[in-house]
Design a protein around this motif. Sequence first.
Motif, PDB file in Angstrom:
ATOM      1  N   VAL A 175      -0.566   4.583  -3.472  1.00  0.00           N
ATOM      2  CA  VAL A 175      -1.109   3.274  -3.838  1.00  0.00           C
ATOM      3  C   VAL A 175      -2.513   3.059  -3.261  1.00  0.00           C
ATOM      4  N   PHE A 176      -2.779   3.557  -2.049  1.00  0.00           N
ATOM      5  CA  PHE A 176      -4.108   3.329  -1.477  1.00  0.00           C
ATOM      6  C   PHE A 176      -5.159   4.256  -2.095  1.00  0.00           C
ATOM      7  N   CYS A 177      -4.782   5.464  -2.511  1.00  0.00           N
ATOM      8  CA  CYS A 177      -5.717   6.279  -3.294  1.00  0.00           C
ATOM      9  C   CYS A 177      -6.086   5.543  -4.582  1.00  0.00           C
ATOM     10  N   LYS A 208      -8.397  -6.891   1.670  1.00  0.00           N
ATOM     11  CA  LYS A 208      -7.436  -7.841   2.240  1.00  0.00           C
ATOM     12  C   LYS A 208      -6.007  -7.359   2.028  1.00  0.00           C
ATOM     13  N   ASP A 209      -5.185  -7.483   3.079  1.00  0.00           N
ATOM     14  CA  ASP A 209      -3.759  -7.172   2.938  1.00  0.00           C
ATOM     15  C   ASP A 209      -3.135  -8.204   2.000  1.00  0.00           C
ATOM     16  N   ILE A 210      -2.286  -7.719   1.092  1.00  0.00           N
ATOM     17  CA  ILE A 210      -1.672  -8.590   0.080  1.00  0.00           C
ATOM     18  C   ILE A 210      -0.650  -9.547   0.705  1.00  0.00           C
ATOM     19  N   ASN A 211      -0.187  -9.228   1.896  1.00  0.00           N
ATOM     20  CA  ASN A 211       0.826 -10.045   2.580  1.00  0.00           C
ATOM     21  C   ASN A 211       0.349 -10.315   4.012  1.00  0.00           C
ATOM     22  N   VAL A 242      -6.987  -7.500   7.366  1.00  0.00           N
ATOM     23  CA  VAL A 242      -7.710  -6.547   6.516  1.00  0.00           C
ATOM     24  C   VAL A 242      -7.158  -5.145   6.774  1.00  0.00           C
ATOM     25  N   LEU A 243      -7.061  -4.366   5.722  1.00  0.00           N
ATOM     26  CA  LEU A 243      -6.697  -2.952   5.844  1.00  0.00           C
ATOM     27  C   LEU A 243      -7.953  -2.111   5.654  1.00  0.00           C
ATOM     28  N   ILE A 244      -8.147  -1.127   6.537  1.00  0.00           N
ATOM     29  CA  ILE A 244      -9.268  -0.190   6.407  1.00  0.00           C
ATOM     30  C   ILE A 244      -8.667   1.192   6.193  1.00  0.00           C
ATOM     31  N   PHE A 294      -2.123   0.881  13.817  1.00  0.00           N
ATOM     32  CA  PHE A 294      -1.862   1.996  12.896  1.00  0.00           C
ATOM     33  C   PHE A 294      -0.365   2.306  12.964  1.00  0.00           C
ATOM     34  N   ASN A 295       0.418   1.726  12.096  1.00  0.00           N
ATOM     35  CA  ASN A 295       1.830   2.091  12.055  1.00  0.00           C
ATOM     36  C   ASN A 295       1.921   3.551  11.619  1.00  0.00           C
ATOM     37  N   THR A 296       2.680   4.344  12.361  1.00  0.00           N
ATOM     38  CA  THR A 296       2.726   5.794  12.090  1.00  0.00           C
ATOM     39  C   THR A 296       4.182   6.248  12.089  1.00  0.00           C
ATOM     40  N   ALA A 310       8.400   3.364  12.605  1.00  0.00           N
ATOM     41  CA  ALA A 310       7.453   2.471  13.286  1.00  0.00           C
ATOM     42  C   ALA A 310       6.894   1.436  12.318  1.00  0.00           C
ATOM     43  N   GLY A 311       7.426   1.414  11.096  1.00  0.00           N
ATOM     44  CA  GLY A 311       6.998   0.398  10.144  1.00  0.00           C
ATOM     45  C   GLY A 311       5.972   0.851   9.134  1.00  0.00           C
ATOM     46  N   GLN A 312       5.646   2.149   9.115  1.00  0.00           N
ATOM     47  CA  GLN A 312       4.695   2.613   8.098  1.00  0.00           C
ATOM     48  C   GLN A 312       5.401   2.653   6.739  1.00  0.00           C
ATOM     49  N   SER A 313       4.827   1.946   5.781  1.00  0.00           N
ATOM     50  CA  SER A 313       5.422   1.916   4.440  1.00  0.00           C
ATOM     51  C   SER A 313       4.513   2.555   3.394  1.00  0.00           C
ATOM     52  N   VAL A 314       3.221   2.679   3.708  1.00  0.00           N
ATOM     53  CA  VAL A 314       2.283   3.360   2.805  1.00  0.00           C
ATOM     54  C   VAL A 314       1.750   4.577   3.558  1.00  0.00           C
ATOM     55  N   PHE A 315       1.965   5.759   2.984  1.00  0.00           N
ATOM     56  CA  PHE A 315       1.665   6.994   3.713  1.00  0.00           C
ATOM     57  C   PHE A 315       0.292   7.542   3.342  1.00  0.00           C
ATOM     58  N   ALA A 355      -3.278   6.900   5.535  1.00  0.00           N
ATOM     59  CA  ALA A 355      -3.688   6.308   6.814  1.00  0.00           C
ATOM     60  C   ALA A 355      -4.400   4.974   6.600  1.00  0.00           C
ATOM     61  N   HIS A 356      -4.041   3.983   7.403  1.00  0.00           N
ATOM     62  CA  HIS A 356      -4.706   2.681   7.303  1.00  0.00           C
ATOM     63  C   HIS A 356      -4.633   1.954   8.627  1.00  0.00           C
ATOM     64  N   ALA A 357      -5.717   1.255   8.936  1.00  0.00           N
ATOM     65  CA  ALA A 357      -5.768   0.381  10.098  1.00  0.00           C
ATOM     66  C   ALA A 357      -5.525  -1.043   9.638  1.00  0.00           C
ATOM     67  N   HIS A 358      -4.624  -1.742  10.326  1.00  0.00           N
ATOM     68  CA  HIS A 358      -4.495  -3.185  10.127  1.00  0.00           C
ATOM     69  C   HIS A 358      -5.458  -3.858  11.109  1.00  0.00           C
ATOM     70  N   VAL A 359      -6.405  -4.637  10.607  1.00  0.00           N
ATOM     71  CA  VAL A 359      -7.258  -5.455  11.454  1.00  0.00           C
ATOM     72  C   VAL A 359      -6.687  -6.862  11.420  1.00  0.00           C
TER      73      VAL A 359
HETATM   74  P1  AMP Z   1       2.294  -0.380   6.718  1.00  0.00           P
HETATM   75  O1  AMP Z   1       3.621  -1.089   6.669  1.00  0.00           O
HETATM   76  O2  AMP Z   1       1.706  -0.267   8.090  1.00  0.00           O
HETATM   77  O3  AMP Z   1       2.358   0.946   5.988  1.00  0.00           O
HETATM   78  O4  AMP Z   1       1.274  -1.325   5.954  1.00  0.00           O
HETATM   79  C1  AMP Z   1       1.157  -1.355   4.566  1.00  0.00           C
HETATM   80  C2  AMP Z   1       0.469  -2.649   4.250  1.00  0.00           C
HETATM   81  O5  AMP Z   1      -0.057  -2.547   2.947  1.00  0.00           O
HETATM   82  C3  AMP Z   1       1.386  -3.892   4.266  1.00  0.00           C
HETATM   83  O6  AMP Z   1       0.891  -4.829   5.213  1.00  0.00           O
HETATM   84  C4  AMP Z   1       1.314  -4.408   2.829  1.00  0.00           C
HETATM   85  O7  AMP Z   1       1.296  -5.823   2.766  1.00  0.00           O
HETATM   86  C5  AMP Z   1      -0.002  -3.807   2.346  1.00  0.00           C
HETATM   87  N1  AMP Z   1      -0.097  -3.574   0.922  1.00  0.00           N
HETATM   88  C6  AMP Z   1       0.772  -2.891   0.129  1.00  0.00           C
HETATM   89  N2  AMP Z   1       0.337  -2.845  -1.135  1.00  0.00           N
HETATM   90  C7  AMP Z   1      -0.851  -3.516  -1.149  1.00  0.00           C
HETATM   91  C8  AMP Z   1      -1.802  -3.829  -2.169  1.00  0.00           C
HETATM   92  N3  AMP Z   1      -1.634  -3.436  -3.444  1.00  0.00           N
HETATM   93  N4  AMP Z   1      -2.900  -4.546  -1.820  1.00  0.00           N
HETATM   94  C9  AMP Z   1      -3.090  -4.938  -0.544  1.00  0.00           C
HETATM   95  N5  AMP Z   1      -2.237  -4.672   0.463  1.00  0.00           N
HETATM   96  C10 AMP Z   1      -1.125  -3.977   0.157  1.00  0.00           C
END
Ligand code: AMP
Length: 124
Positions: A20-22, A44-47, A54-56, A99-101, A105-110, A112-116
């Motif tokens: 999804v991030f690609c 911006k994080d969607i949630n 912000v996600l970087i 950085f959830n890893t 640990a809560g990583q849901s998108v594989f 790499a991303h920083a939550h600011v």
């Molecule tokens: P993590 O749980 O650390 O992998 O963080 C993934 C983050 O991506 C979560 O905070 C989601 O709210 C965010 N996220 C997922 N899909 C999107 C999207 N399409 N646009 C923006 N943020 C997203």
Amino acid sequence: MDATTKTTNEQSDGYRDDCVFCKIVAGRIASTEVYEDDRVYAFKDINPKTAVHVLIVPKKHADNVAELAARDPETLADIVAVAQKIADDSFHGAYRLVFNTGKDAGQSVFHAHAHVLTGEVLPE
Ligand code: AMP
Ligand code: ZN
């Protein structure tokens, strides 16, 4: 290895069609841009969990921050500098960088991303 014998879905430019991030970096999924340069994209994080969330991400796919650090430390340093800039602009330079890893640990998108996390006083 050419495209016909490739066993993963990673293309030569690092793009993964199941990530999804690609897709966000490529503009194939909409996002709200905060910052962009040659190496990283911030949106911006969607949630959002805080007033500014912000996600970087590195533009080139890495599965997690450890892989990114090993392969491309300059881009990891760029991510930290961008986080600082976002916090300077929105909350006098104070921020939490997460950085959830790993799934547990809560990583849901594989990718790499920083939550600011900034924009308000954060609980300890
Ligand atoms: P993590 O749980 O650390 O992998 O963080 C993934 C983050 O991506 C979560 O905070 C989601 O709210 C965010 N996220 C997922 N899909 C999107 C999207 N399409 N646009 C923006 N943020 C997203
Ligand atoms: Zn990716």
